[in-house]
Design a protein around this motif. Structure first.
Motif, mmCIF file in Angstrom:
data_model
loop_
_atom_site.group_PDB
_atom_site.id
_atom_site.type_symbol
_atom_site.label_atom_id
_atom_site.label_comp_id
_atom_site.label_asym_id
_atom_site.label_seq_id
_atom_site.Cartn_x
_atom_site.Cartn_y
_atom_site.Cartn_z
ATOM 1 N N VAL A 81 0.840 -1.201 0.000
ATOM 2 C CA VAL A 81 0.000 0.000 0.000
ATOM 3 C C VAL A 81 0.874 1.250 0.000
ATOM 4 N N SER A 82 0.529 2.193 -0.864
ATOM 5 C CA SER A 82 1.164 3.511 -0.869
ATOM 6 C C SER A 82 0.083 4.538 -0.566
ATOM 7 N N ALA A 83 0.297 5.330 0.484
ATOM 8 C CA ALA A 83 -0.707 6.308 0.913
ATOM 9 C C ALA A 83 -0.172 7.719 0.724
ATOM 10 N N ALA A 84 -0.936 8.549 0.033
ATOM 11 C CA ALA A 84 -0.616 9.968 -0.118
ATOM 12 C C ALA A 84 -1.454 10.733 0.902
ATOM 13 N N VAL A 85 -0.766 11.431 1.825
ATOM 14 C CA VAL A 85 -1.462 12.110 2.922
ATOM 15 C C VAL A 85 -1.145 13.600 2.867
ATOM 16 N N ASN A 86 -2.175 14.402 2.990
ATOM 17 C CA ASN A 86 -2.026 15.854 3.038
ATOM 18 C C ASN A 86 -2.445 16.326 4.429
ATOM 19 N N TYR A 87 -1.555 17.098 5.108
ATOM 20 C CA TYR A 87 -1.842 17.623 6.447
ATOM 21 C C TYR A 87 -1.935 19.150 6.389
ATOM 22 N N TRP A 88 -2.820 19.719 7.197
ATOM 23 C CA TRP A 88 -2.900 21.171 7.324
ATOM 24 C C TRP A 88 -3.613 21.512 8.629
ATOM 25 N N SER A 89 -3.598 22.799 8.981
ATOM 26 C CA SER A 89 -4.313 23.263 10.169
ATOM 27 C C SER A 89 -5.125 24.496 9.813
ATOM 28 N N THR A 90 -6.332 24.550 10.331
ATOM 29 C CA THR A 90 -7.172 25.729 10.116
ATOM 30 C C THR A 90 -6.837 26.844 11.107
ATOM 31 N N LEU A 91 -5.949 26.550 12.057
ATOM 32 C CA LEU A 91 -5.519 27.557 13.033
ATOM 33 C C LEU A 91 -4.164 28.109 12.609
ATOM 34 N N ARG A 92 -4.054 29.435 12.530
ATOM 35 C CA ARG A 92 -2.789 30.055 12.144
ATOM 36 C C ARG A 92 -1.680 29.641 13.099
ATOM 37 N N MET A 93 -0.467 29.537 12.562
ATOM 38 C CA MET A 93 0.653 29.057 13.361
ATOM 39 C C MET A 93 0.976 29.973 14.539
ATOM 40 N N ASP A 94 0.739 31.279 14.414
ATOM 41 C CA ASP A 94 1.028 32.174 15.533
ATOM 42 C C ASP A 94 -0.004 32.035 16.649
ATOM 43 N N ARG A 95 -1.051 31.223 16.404
ATOM 44 C CA ARG A 95 -2.049 30.960 17.437
ATOM 45 C C ARG A 95 -1.934 29.552 18.012
ATOM 46 N N TRP A 96 -0.875 28.865 17.620
ATOM 47 C CA TRP A 96 -0.606 27.549 18.198
ATOM 48 C C TRP A 96 0.092 27.738 19.547
ATOM 49 N N THR A 97 -0.616 28.328 20.484
ATOM 50 C CA THR A 97 -0.067 28.596 21.808
ATOM 51 C C THR A 97 -0.282 27.381 22.711
ATOM 52 N N PRO A 98 0.419 27.313 23.846
ATOM 53 C CA PRO A 98 0.282 26.140 24.717
ATOM 54 C C PRO A 98 -1.148 25.848 25.151
ATOM 55 N N ALA A 99 -1.938 26.888 25.434
ATOM 56 C CA ALA A 99 -3.284 26.663 25.967
ATOM 57 C C ALA A 99 -4.342 26.449 24.889
ATOM 58 N N ALA A 100 -4.018 26.730 23.640
ATOM 59 C CA ALA A 100 -5.023 26.653 22.574
ATOM 60 C C ALA A 100 -5.324 25.203 22.195
#
Length: 216
Positions: A81-100
């Motif tokens: 099996v070969s799997a093509a995976v796409n990852y992303w986040s709907t939260l901006r990187m500057d909002r990836w804070t510890p409590a979020a």
């Protein structure tokens, strides 16, 4: 008669000459020590001031971020099996804070080689987040598991695909990045008409930076 008187008036007394000479010598004796005690002009000019001490400022270790461009694509191999995976986040990187609450979305499609007509199913997807910084790794967060609710699993053979969103919860305030581990369990038909399956497992890892928590 008058000439002799004038010449007599011009004569100096011997005692006066000696007193004047003594006073001149005394003044010379006083001046010489004063001149000898001062620093030489060239010595003062040659003195170099000591440099002011400097304090080294620590430079933070750069943190890699697989989602710094908004998304990332990976190709995983699990047996045939070969799997093509796409990852992303709907939260901006500057909002990836510890409590979020930090979402990671993914979409996946698979192919199989050789393709004899057998199907590929995703039985389970697991995400585990491990926060850390340059000097310490913290305890992993509770694993999040998506267990297929249909048997034998979600059909993921192209053109069919799988999509889901996992969430990275609160991490320690000292964490500067999180390592996100994914594990995918596939079931592959042994033959196109078989009800028997072979299990194949693929894994992937993302490193995502944690933004500094703003005060207040």
């Amino acid at each position: 008669m008058f000439r002799d008187v004038k010449e007599t008036c011009r004569m100096e007394r011997p005692g006066s000459r000696r007193r004047a000479l003594s006073a001149a010598l005394a003044a010379l004796v006083v001046v010489i020590p004063l001149v000898g005690c001062g620093p030489a002009p060239w010595a003062a000019q040659a003195t170099t001031p000591a440099p002011a001490p400097t304090t080294a400022v620590p430079v933070p270790t750069p943190v890699s971020n697989d989602l710094s461009g908004g998304s990332t694509q990976r190709t995983l191999t699990a047996g045939a099996v070969s799997a093509a995976v796409n990852y992303w986040s709907t939260l901006r990187m500057d909002r990836w804070t510890p409590a979020a609450i930090k979402p990671i979305s993914l979409s996946m499609v698979t192919t199989i080689t050789p393709n004899d007509g057998q199907k590929v199913y995703l039985q389970r997807a697991t995400m585990t987040a491990i926060p850390a910084n340059a000097s310490q790794t913290f305890a992993p967060l509770d694993a999040q598991v998506d267990q297929a609710t249909v048997s034998p699993g979600y059909l993921v053979l192209s053109p069919y695909s799988y999509s889901n969103t996992f969430n990275v919860g609160t991490v320690p305030a000292e964490a500067t990045y999180v390592t996100v581990q994914f594990e995918y369990d596939f079931l592959v038909q042994t033959t196109p008409t078989s009800t028997e399956f072979a299990k194949q497992t693929g894994s992937d890892t993302l490193t995502i930076a944690i933004a500094a928590q703003n005060g207040g």
